[in-house]
Each structure stands twice: as C-alpha cells, then as structure tokens.
Write an enzyme that holds these catalytic residues in place. Structure first.
Site, mmCIF file in Angstrom:
data_model
loop_
_atom_site.group_PDB
_atom_site.id
_atom_site.type_symbol
_atom_site.label_atom_id
_atom_site.label_comp_id
_atom_site.label_asym_id
_atom_site.label_seq_id
_atom_site.Cartn_x
_atom_site.Cartn_y
_atom_site.Cartn_z
ATOM 1 N N PHE A 130 0.811 -1.215 0.000
ATOM 2 C CA PHE A 130 0.000 0.000 0.000
ATOM 3 C C PHE A 130 0.841 1.261 0.000
ATOM 4 O O PHE A 130 0.305 2.353 0.126
ATOM 5 C CB PHE A 130 -0.932 -0.016 1.222
ATOM 6 C CG PHE A 130 -1.670 -1.319 1.362
ATOM 7 C CD1 PHE A 130 -2.738 -1.609 0.536
ATOM 8 C CD2 PHE A 130 -1.265 -2.267 2.287
ATOM 9 C CE1 PHE A 130 -3.404 -2.819 0.631
ATOM 10 C CE2 PHE A 130 -1.920 -3.486 2.394
ATOM 11 C CZ PHE A 130 -2.999 -3.760 1.560
ATOM 12 N N HIS B 208 0.009 -0.361 13.763
ATOM 13 C CA HIS B 208 -0.437 1.015 13.952
ATOM 14 C C HIS B 208 -1.397 1.173 15.123
ATOM 15 O O HIS B 208 -2.128 2.151 15.195
ATOM 16 C CB HIS B 208 -1.096 1.529 12.669
ATOM 17 C CG HIS B 208 -0.102 1.848 11.572
ATOM 18 N ND1 HIS B 208 1.214 1.475 11.631
ATOM 19 C CD2 HIS B 208 -0.243 2.515 10.406
ATOM 20 C CE1 HIS B 208 1.833 1.889 10.532
ATOM 21 N NE2 HIS B 208 0.972 2.529 9.774
ATOM 22 N N ARG C 69 5.357 1.284 21.575
ATOM 23 C CA ARG C 69 6.361 0.313 22.035
ATOM 24 C C ARG C 69 7.507 0.209 21.036
ATOM 25 O O ARG C 69 8.685 0.174 21.427
ATOM 26 C CB ARG C 69 5.695 -1.059 22.213
ATOM 27 C CG ARG C 69 6.609 -2.109 22.808
ATOM 28 C CD ARG C 69 5.972 -3.484 22.746
ATOM 29 N NE ARG C 69 5.892 -3.986 21.363
ATOM 30 C CZ ARG C 69 5.281 -5.108 21.011
ATOM 31 N NH1 ARG C 69 4.677 -5.840 21.917
ATOM 32 N NH2 ARG C 69 5.269 -5.498 19.749
ATOM 33 N N ASP D 217 2.572 7.148 7.807
ATOM 34 C CA ASP D 217 1.147 7.264 8.156
ATOM 35 C C ASP D 217 0.900 8.280 9.268
ATOM 36 O O ASP D 217 0.105 8.028 10.191
ATOM 37 C CB ASP D 217 0.552 5.895 8.532
ATOM 38 C CG ASP D 217 0.415 4.986 7.327
ATOM 39 O OD1 ASP D 217 0.163 5.487 6.227
ATOM 40 O OD2 ASP D 217 0.561 3.755 7.495
ATOM 41 N N GLY E 183 0.745 -10.179 9.191
ATOM 42 C CA GLY E 183 -0.136 -9.064 8.894
ATOM 43 C C GLY E 183 -0.634 -8.354 10.140
ATOM 44 O O GLY E 183 -0.649 -8.901 11.243
ATOM 45 N N SER F 190 7.838 -7.596 16.866
ATOM 46 C CA SER F 190 8.770 -6.480 17.079
ATOM 47 C C SER F 190 9.031 -6.249 18.569
ATOM 48 O O SER F 190 10.110 -5.751 18.935
ATOM 49 C CB SER F 190 8.224 -5.204 16.431
ATOM 50 O OG SER F 190 6.968 -4.855 16.992
HETATM 51 C C1 LIG Z 1 1.922 -1.194 7.051
HETATM 52 S S1 LIG Z 1 2.594 -2.812 6.911
HETATM 53 C C2 LIG Z 1 4.244 -2.505 6.391
HETATM 54 C C3 LIG Z 1 4.299 -2.006 4.967
HETATM 55 C C4 LIG Z 1 5.660 -2.028 4.328
HETATM 56 N N1 LIG Z 1 6.566 -1.111 4.989
HETATM 57 C C5 LIG Z 1 5.540 -1.734 2.849
HETATM 58 O O1 LIG Z 1 6.241 -0.831 2.351
HETATM 59 O O2 LIG Z 1 4.754 -2.394 2.166
HETATM 60 C C6 LIG Z 1 2.756 -3.255 8.608
HETATM 61 C C7 LIG Z 1 3.432 -4.579 8.844
HETATM 62 O O3 LIG Z 1 3.654 -4.656 10.258
HETATM 63 C C8 LIG Z 1 3.597 -6.025 10.622
HETATM 64 N N2 LIG Z 1 3.334 -6.133 12.061
HETATM 65 C C9 LIG Z 1 2.204 -5.778 12.730
HETATM 66 N N3 LIG Z 1 2.352 -5.998 14.042
HETATM 67 C C10 LIG Z 1 3.596 -6.496 14.221
HETATM 68 C C11 LIG Z 1 4.329 -6.916 15.360
HETATM 69 N N4 LIG Z 1 3.812 -6.857 16.601
HETATM 70 N N5 LIG Z 1 5.582 -7.397 15.174
HETATM 71 C C12 LIG Z 1 6.119 -7.470 13.937
HETATM 72 N N6 LIG Z 1 5.474 -7.073 12.821
HETATM 73 C C13 LIG Z 1 4.221 -6.589 12.961
HETATM 74 C C14 LIG Z 1 2.502 -6.614 9.782
HETATM 75 O O4 LIG Z 1 2.685 -8.009 9.652
HETATM 76 C C15 LIG Z 1 2.646 -5.819 8.473
HETATM 77 O O5 LIG Z 1 3.341 -6.568 7.518
#
Ligand SMILES: C[S@@+](CC[C@H](N)C(=O)[O-])C[C@H]1O[C@@H](n2cnc3c(N)ncnc32)[C@H](O)[C@@H]1O
Length: 290
Positions: free
Chosen positions: A87, A214, A221, A240, A145, A194
């Site tokens: 996205f 998000h 954190r 964002d 995701g 993360s």
């Molecule tokens: C907005 S997307 C990243 C988009 C990417 N930077 C791009 O250019 O397409 C957010 C990502 O954060 C990951 N995510 C969400 N919560 C997470 C967590 N607690 N630990 C690690 N990754 C996480 C999701 O799996 C997702 O792939």
C-alpha cells in the site's frame, strides 16, 4: 519490459465492530507491465512528487522532503518494486529512498532498520540504498499481517493466505521480491514480533523506519524499543502520520509528536511520511513495560 505502477486510491470502509483502522485513505498499488518503468513524470498520476494524486494530510507541515530520483535504481529493483504487493505509494516510497540516502550519507558505517516489512515495497528501495552504500537493511515483521490485513478487513489480501497454516504469509513474497531484485545479501528479514526483537536489539543504526503495527500500544512500544538505537546524527522516518483524526489513525502521529517532545529535530515531510534527525540531546524514551 519494465513495469509501471498503477495507483488506485480507496477510502477505508468501516471496519468490523470492535476493530480499529489505520487511515482514512490508502493508496493501493498494483503492478502493470508497460514499456515505461515509472510512467511520464510530468503527466498523469506521476506528475511531480505527488505521484499518486493523493491529498496531503492537513495540519502542521514540516519542510518538503524531496523524492529521490528512482531512475538511479537498478532495473531489477524497480521491476520488483512494481510487482510487490502493498500500500506504499510510489511518491512516498521515493521520498523514503531519499531519506535513507540522507541517513547513509551521515552514517555510512551503520546498518539501517525497518519495522514493518509486509511484502517489501519499502524494503526494496531502502535495501537498494543500503546495497549501494555497502551496508545492510534489517527489516522486522512477524509476517502475519496487522489487524487491518486479517480476514474481514478491507485490506485483507486473500491471495496472501497460506493454505497450510490458514494464516497470512508475507515472508514468501518478500523473499521472492528480494531475490528478483538481487537484494538477498543486503536485506536481512528478521522474522518475529517487534516487541520480542526489540527487547534484544542492541545494534546502533543510522536510519530507523517505523511502519509496523499502527495500534497505539505497539506503535509506542516500537518507538520506545528501537529509537534509542539510532546513533546521534542518524534519522527516524515515521509513516502514516495524520495530524487530523478525520484523515487517519492517531498512533503514528502520536509517535511523531513524542519524538519531537524527546528532542528529535523535524527534517521534512512528504505526505504522510515524516523524517526526523537525532541531535546530541535527544532524551531516551522510557522503556516499555515487559
Ligand atoms: C503497514 S505494513 C508494512 C508495509 C511495508 N513497509 C511496505 O512498504 O509495504 C505493517 C506490517 O507490520 C507487521 N506487524 C504488525 N504488528 C507487528 C508486530 N507486533 N511485530 C512485527 N510485525 C508486525 C505486519 O505483519 C505488516 O506486515
């Protein structure tokens, strides 16, 4: 043939009851193969920097953050970027590329770190900058995701569901993209939550890109865990960022405000992307509760 990118803009539909959403509008980018890698930069959806034709967030602005010239990228990287699901609109991606190059100029000896990989749109460009500078991008994601990517949400991509696990799986498409782009050596996926990775991360970095979960709790954190590892004179990019609640989710904007309050200097903005620089007097954030 090389790809160009077709950008479609959609408003997020109301999420299921009890769930959260991250933005009021999101650009969905799909690849379309044509003879022109980036489209005509002077016309159509790629005019100027604001290539997606998307609105800028209202509210206080930082200085403009110029987009890097993507034609300096290897064709294989551009091809992989055009084909990767995700996205992140091209104009923000190219602004991010410029931000990464700025950070690499300040700290060529350090690696770069990204939180939130998805299928690697941002990783491909930041990774290409790292490769050109002879350093490494580490990119952290559990590859299952975020909330908005799960079934029932508007940003769920059913083609990314692993038929064996029944879960979203973005690691395989990421690995294919990195391989196609020739970036296997320069971009190191770190697969895990993360919060867990952050508790054990100790390496100084010259550039941190926050684009993971998000929700308020996890966005805060991630900032608290990883921002202290940015070296003095290094850079923090936050994606964002929407000052107005009606335009998008609050957590990344709140992280940006927290960084400002901690002493990070605003460098520039390209639409929802904000870039800050770590001066010598940045306060370390309190570590999150375990
Ligand atoms: C907005 S997307 C990243 C988009 C990417 N930077 C791009 O250019 O397409 C957010 C990502 O954060 C990951 N995510 C969400 N919560 C997470 C967590 N607690 N630990 C690690 N990754 C996480 C999701 O799996 C997702 O792939």
């Amino acid at each position: 043939m090389t790809p160009s990118l077709r950008v479609m803009v959609g408003n997020l539909a109301a999420p299921p009851a009890g769930t959260r959403r991250t933005g009021a509008s999101v650009a969905r980018v799909t690849a379309q193969r044509t003879s022109d890698p980036l489209g005509d930069p002077t016309a159509g959806p790629y005019a100027g920097n604001d290539t997606a034709g998307l609105p800028w967030p209202s509210g206080p602005r930082d200085a403009p953050l110029p987009a890097a010239d993507p034609t300096q990228l290897p064709a294989a990287v551009l091809d992989a970027f055009g084909a990767a699901r995700g996205f992140l609109p091209p104009d923000e991606a190219f602004a991010l590329l410029g931000a990464a190059r700025t950070a690499l100029a300040a700290h060529p000896e350090l690696p770069l770190l990204e939180i939130g990989t998805y299928c690697g749109r941002s990783s491909l460009l930041v990774g290409a900058a790292a490769a050109a500078a002879g350093t490494t991008l580490f990119t952290v994601d559990h590859h299952r995701g975020s909330e908005e990517n799960q079934p029932g949400w508007q940003w769920h991509d059913a083609e990314l569901v692993d038929p064996v696990t029944g879960r979203l799986e973005t690691l395989v498409p990421l690995r294919r993209s990195l391989h196609a782009a020739g970036l296997d050596a320069a971009v190191i996926p770190v697969v895990g939550d993360s919060g867990v990775v952050g508790r054990w991360w100790t390496t100084p970095v010259g550039f941190l890109f926050l684009d993971g979960n998000h929700t308020e709790e996890i966005a805060q954190r991630d900032y608290a865990l990883f921002a202290p590892h940015v070296a003095a004179g290094g850079y923090l990019a936050v994606h964002d960022c929407y000052p107005e609640p009606a335009e998008g989710g609050r957590p990344p904007w709140n992280v940006y405000l927290r960084a400002r309050a901690d002493g990070w200097e605003p460098v520039g903005q390209h639409r929802s992307l904000r870039l800050l620089r770590r001066g010598a007097d940045v306060r370390p954030p309190a570590p999150p509760a375990r």
